[in-house]
Design a protein around this motif. Structure first.
Motif, PDB file in Angstrom:
ATOM      1  N   GLY A 123       0.809  -1.212   0.000  1.00 50.64           N
ATOM      2  CA  GLY A 123       0.000   0.000   0.000  1.00 50.64           C
ATOM      3  C   GLY A 123       0.843   1.262   0.000  1.00 50.64           C
ATOM      4  N   ALA A 124       1.916   1.262   0.769  1.00 49.92           N
ATOM      5  CA  ALA A 124       2.808   2.423   0.800  1.00 49.92           C
ATOM      6  C   ALA A 124       3.506   2.622  -0.543  1.00 49.92           C
ATOM      7  CB  ALA A 124       3.838   2.260   1.910  1.00 49.92           C
ATOM      8  N   LEU A 125       3.914   1.535  -1.172  1.00 52.74           N
ATOM      9  CA  LEU A 125       4.537   1.636  -2.494  1.00 52.74           C
ATOM     10  C   LEU A 125       3.546   2.158  -3.529  1.00 52.74           C
ATOM     11  CD1 LEU A 125       7.023   1.065  -4.266  1.00 52.74           C
ATOM     12  CD2 LEU A 125       6.097  -1.222  -4.618  1.00 52.74           C
ATOM     13  N   GLY A 126       2.313   1.665  -3.482  1.00 50.27           N
ATOM     14  CA  GLY A 126       1.289   2.144  -4.407  1.00 50.27           C
ATOM     15  C   GLY A 126       0.973   3.611  -4.205  1.00 50.27           C
ATOM     16  N   LEU A 127       0.911   4.050  -2.954  1.00 53.13           N
ATOM     17  CA  LEU A 127       0.646   5.459  -2.670  1.00 53.13           C
ATOM     18  C   LEU A 127       1.791   6.349  -3.124  1.00 53.13           C
ATOM     19  CD1 LEU A 127      -1.375   7.385  -1.412  1.00 53.13           C
ATOM     20  CD2 LEU A 127      -0.188   7.072   0.761  1.00 53.13           C
ATOM     21  N   SER A 128       3.021   5.901  -2.948  1.00 50.22           N
ATOM     22  CA  SER A 128       4.158   6.711  -3.407  1.00 50.22           C
ATOM     23  C   SER A 128       4.192   6.792  -4.933  1.00 50.22           C
ATOM     24  CB  SER A 128       5.464   6.155  -2.864  1.00 50.22           C
ATOM     25  OG  SER A 128       5.714   4.871  -3.399  1.00 50.22           O
ATOM     26  N   LEU A 129       3.845   5.699  -5.616  1.00 52.34           N
ATOM     27  CA  LEU A 129       3.755   5.751  -7.076  1.00 52.34           C
ATOM     28  C   LEU A 129       2.640   6.675  -7.527  1.00 52.34           C
ATOM     29  CD1 LEU A 129       4.338   2.056  -8.123  1.00 52.34           C
ATOM     30  CD2 LEU A 129       5.811   4.007  -8.573  1.00 52.34           C
ATOM     31  N   LEU A 130       1.514   6.668  -6.810  1.00 52.85           N
ATOM     32  CA  LEU A 130       0.411   7.569  -7.149  1.00 52.85           C
ATOM     33  C   LEU A 130       0.821   9.023  -7.004  1.00 52.85           C
ATOM     34  CD1 LEU A 130      -2.640   7.864  -7.815  1.00 52.85           C
ATOM     35  CD2 LEU A 130      -3.006   7.916  -5.348  1.00 52.85           C
ATOM     36  N   VAL A 131       1.514   9.353  -5.934  1.00 49.55           N
ATOM     37  CA  VAL A 131       1.977  10.731  -5.734  1.00 49.55           C
ATOM     38  C   VAL A 131       2.965  11.126  -6.821  1.00 49.55           C
ATOM     39  CG1 VAL A 131       3.329  12.208  -4.196  1.00 49.55           C
ATOM     40  CG2 VAL A 131       1.521  10.767  -3.273  1.00 49.55           C
ATOM     41  N   PHE A 132       3.876  10.227  -7.184  1.00 46.12           N
ATOM     42  CA  PHE A 132       4.838  10.524  -8.237  1.00 46.12           C
ATOM     43  C   PHE A 132       4.145  10.753  -9.584  1.00 46.12           C
ATOM     44  CE2 PHE A 132       7.498   8.886 -11.718  1.00 46.12           C
ATOM     45  CZ  PHE A 132       8.512   9.826 -11.665  1.00 46.12           C
ATOM     46  N   ILE A 133       3.172   9.921  -9.892  1.00 47.03           N
ATOM     47  CA  ILE A 133       2.479  10.041 -11.180  1.00 47.03           C
ATOM     48  C   ILE A 133       1.633  11.303 -11.222  1.00 47.03           C
ATOM     49  CG2 ILE A 133       0.634   8.992 -12.560  1.00 47.03           C
ATOM     50  CD1 ILE A 133       1.907   6.286 -11.891  1.00 47.03           C
ATOM     51  N   VAL A 134       0.970  11.651 -10.124  1.00 49.78           N
ATOM     52  CA  VAL A 134       0.162  12.865 -10.111  1.00 49.78           C
ATOM     53  C   VAL A 134       1.049  14.101 -10.218  1.00 49.78           C
ATOM     54  CG1 VAL A 134      -1.334  14.281  -8.649  1.00 49.78           C
ATOM     55  CG2 VAL A 134      -1.818  11.868  -8.936  1.00 49.78           C
ATOM     56  N   ARG A 135       2.211  14.066  -9.606  1.00 50.79           N
ATOM     57  CA  ARG A 135       3.129  15.212  -9.725  1.00 50.79           C
ATOM     58  C   ARG A 135       3.726  15.345 -11.116  1.00 50.79           C
ATOM     59  NH1 ARG A 135       6.665  15.742  -4.193  1.00 50.79           N
ATOM     60  NH2 ARG A 135       4.921  16.323  -2.865  1.00 50.79           N
TER      61      ARG A 135
END
Length: 99
Positions: free
Chosen positions: A72-84
């Motif tokens: 979940g933490a890895l998925g959330l960090s990827l989501l933040v990176f992609i949104v940025r």
């Protein structure tokens, strides 16, 4: 025994609903990640029920929960990176050549 069977049915319904959500709501990355986490919660519940029926070590459940939290933490960090980098989380706007 009825309560145990009901808990097994609920956990299986959770897994199938998470899989259905993952397949049907594939436009946004956040929806896909939430569906995967819902499936992990159902699998964790099913694993906990089975471990309590057998009476074996509960540490396997804690190890699985640790892996689910890391996922979940890895998925959330990827989501933040992609949104940025892209500005949104639509799958149709992703291009692998732009990174």
């Amino acid at each position: 025994m009825l309560n145990l069977n009901m808990m097994l049915i609920v956990s299986l319904v959770m897994i199938f609903c998470g899989g259905w959500g993952f397949v049907s709501y594939h436009k946004h990355l956040l929806n896909s990640l939430l569906s995967l986490e819902f499936m992990m919660l159902g699998i964790f519940w099913l694993l906990g029920i089975n471990m309590s029926m057998v009476g074996s070590e509960i540490y396997v459940c804690l190890f699985f929960l640790t892996l689910a939290v890391c996922e979940g933490a890895l998925g959330l960090s990827l989501l933040v990176f992609i949104v940025r980098s892209h500005g949104n989380d639509y799958f149709k706007s992703f291009n692998l050549l732009e990174c």
